[in-house]
Design a protein around this motif. Sequence first.
Motif, PDB file in Angstrom:
ATOM      1  N   THR A  27     -22.788  -0.138   3.392  1.00  0.00           N
ATOM      2  CA  THR A  27     -22.451   0.325   4.732  1.00  0.00           C
ATOM      3  C   THR A  27     -22.012  -0.838   5.612  1.00  0.00           C
ATOM      4  O   THR A  27     -22.569  -1.944   5.533  1.00  0.00           O
ATOM      5  N   ASP A  40     -10.587   7.334   0.538  1.00  0.00           N
ATOM      6  CA  ASP A  40     -11.364   8.509   0.193  1.00  0.00           C
ATOM      7  C   ASP A  40     -12.699   8.048  -0.393  1.00  0.00           C
ATOM      8  O   ASP A  40     -12.762   7.092  -1.164  1.00  0.00           O
ATOM      9  N   ILE A  42     -15.220   7.141   1.662  1.00  0.00           N
ATOM     10  CA  ILE A  42     -15.910   6.564   2.822  1.00  0.00           C
ATOM     11  C   ILE A  42     -16.271   7.683   3.794  1.00  0.00           C
ATOM     12  O   ILE A  42     -15.428   8.508   4.161  1.00  0.00           O
ATOM     13  N   THR A  43     -17.506   7.748   4.194  1.00  0.00           N
ATOM     14  CA  THR A  43     -17.936   8.683   5.228  1.00  0.00           C
ATOM     15  C   THR A  43     -18.436   7.880   6.426  1.00  0.00           C
ATOM     16  O   THR A  43     -18.861   6.728   6.282  1.00  0.00           O
ATOM     17  N   PHE A  44     -18.368   8.473   7.592  1.00  0.00           N
ATOM     18  CA  PHE A  44     -18.853   7.760   8.772  1.00  0.00           C
ATOM     19  C   PHE A  44     -19.751   8.657   9.601  1.00  0.00           C
ATOM     20  O   PHE A  44     -19.616   9.872   9.616  1.00  0.00           O
ATOM     21  N   GLU A  45     -20.666   8.012  10.296  1.00  0.00           N
ATOM     22  CA  GLU A  45     -21.627   8.717  11.125  1.00  0.00           C
ATOM     23  C   GLU A  45     -21.908   7.893  12.372  1.00  0.00           C
ATOM     24  O   GLU A  45     -22.119   6.679  12.283  1.00  0.00           O
ATOM     25  N   THR A  78     -20.759   3.183  15.038  1.00  0.00           N
ATOM     26  CA  THR A  78     -20.332   3.988  13.900  1.00  0.00           C
ATOM     27  C   THR A  78     -20.704   3.276  12.604  1.00  0.00           C
ATOM     28  O   THR A  78     -20.420   2.102  12.434  1.00  0.00           O
ATOM     29  N   PHE A  80     -20.155   3.213   8.590  1.00  0.00           N
ATOM     30  CA  PHE A  80     -19.240   3.629   7.524  1.00  0.00           C
ATOM     31  C   PHE A  80     -19.890   3.318   6.174  1.00  0.00           C
ATOM     32  O   PHE A  80     -20.228   2.163   5.895  1.00  0.00           O
ATOM     33  N   THR A  81     -20.050   4.351   5.342  1.00  0.00           N
ATOM     34  CA  THR A  81     -20.744   4.206   4.059  1.00  0.00           C
ATOM     35  C   THR A  81     -19.863   4.710   2.921  1.00  0.00           C
ATOM     36  O   THR A  81     -19.201   5.745   3.047  1.00  0.00           O
ATOM     37  N   ASN A  82     -19.877   3.974   1.825  1.00  0.00           N
ATOM     38  CA  ASN A  82     -19.143   4.399   0.634  1.00  0.00           C
ATOM     39  C   ASN A  82     -20.023   5.355  -0.165  1.00  0.00           C
ATOM     40  O   ASN A  82     -20.992   4.948  -0.810  1.00  0.00           O
ATOM     41  N   ARG A  83     -19.685   6.642  -0.144  1.00  0.00           N
ATOM     42  CA  ARG A  83     -20.441   7.647  -0.870  1.00  0.00           C
ATOM     43  C   ARG A  83     -19.827   7.966  -2.224  1.00  0.00           C
ATOM     44  O   ARG A  83     -20.325   8.835  -2.952  1.00  0.00           O
ATOM     45  N   SER A  88     -14.494   1.246  -2.388  1.00  0.00           N
ATOM     46  CA  SER A  88     -13.556   1.808  -1.415  1.00  0.00           C
ATOM     47  C   SER A  88     -13.435   0.864  -0.231  1.00  0.00           C
ATOM     48  O   SER A  88     -14.326   0.037   0.015  1.00  0.00           O
TER      49      SER A  88
END
Length: 256
Positions: A27, A40, A42-45, A78, A80-83, A88
């Motif tokens: 992250t 693609d 990578i998700t963010f929260e 924010t 950002f995590t590689n799921r 990525s």
Amino acid sequence: MNSHEIDYEIKGESIQIVEVELDPNETVIAEAGAMLYMDDGITFETKMGDGSEPNQGLFGKLLSAGTRVLTGESLFMTHFTNRGANKSKVAFSAPYPGTIIPVDLAAAPENSLIVQKDGFLCAALGTKMTIAFNKRLGSGLVGGEGFILQKLQGDGKAFVHAGGTVIEKQLNNEVLRVDTGCVVAFEPSIDFNVESAGGLKSMLFGGEGIFLATLRGTGRVYLQSMPIRKLVQALAPYGKNRGKESSSILGNFLES
């Protein structure tokens, strides 16, 4: 908490971006709105706080977020995590033209760096962000800058953005005087203060401002050639002229 180990590449020259490569489940944290693009996977929260203390209670998170508001930054950050199952990339850009400074906090004195209040861009998860009040109240009252600073602390990579060209100086029990807006960051061993620029005549007619930042001690200092304040001042006259030209063109069009 140990910071995540991230790889990165800085791209560009006068207007730089930093591209961060994340392994699965790694992250990186960033200022809200700094993201440029992401692969693609990578998700963010958006979260309240930097995530350096995962077991921190609600009160602690509110206190941490509240200190960020004092520096003029967003209440949230924010994450950002590689799921995905493969590496990525996610890239971040600074809010104005300039240079990005990579900092290895593990190699920094006290594992920390003092940064101007709007200088932080992104960092590996585990980096702790707090505010550092300048002990000398006069710095904030008369200098206008440098009273409230950010402190980055950890053992991972962090990235700071600066306007224009970055000048890195190593002070060895020396004194350096700088335009107050041109200080980007400095190591905690450096003593920072804002002092008068000289005699009354020099302050009024010298064109260098009434006050200068004074850095004393031994340690590393990062300076910027074009702080956002100077950039706005330089562009302001052109904005006014453009507005007048647009008005006259529109007026001529309407008259005809």
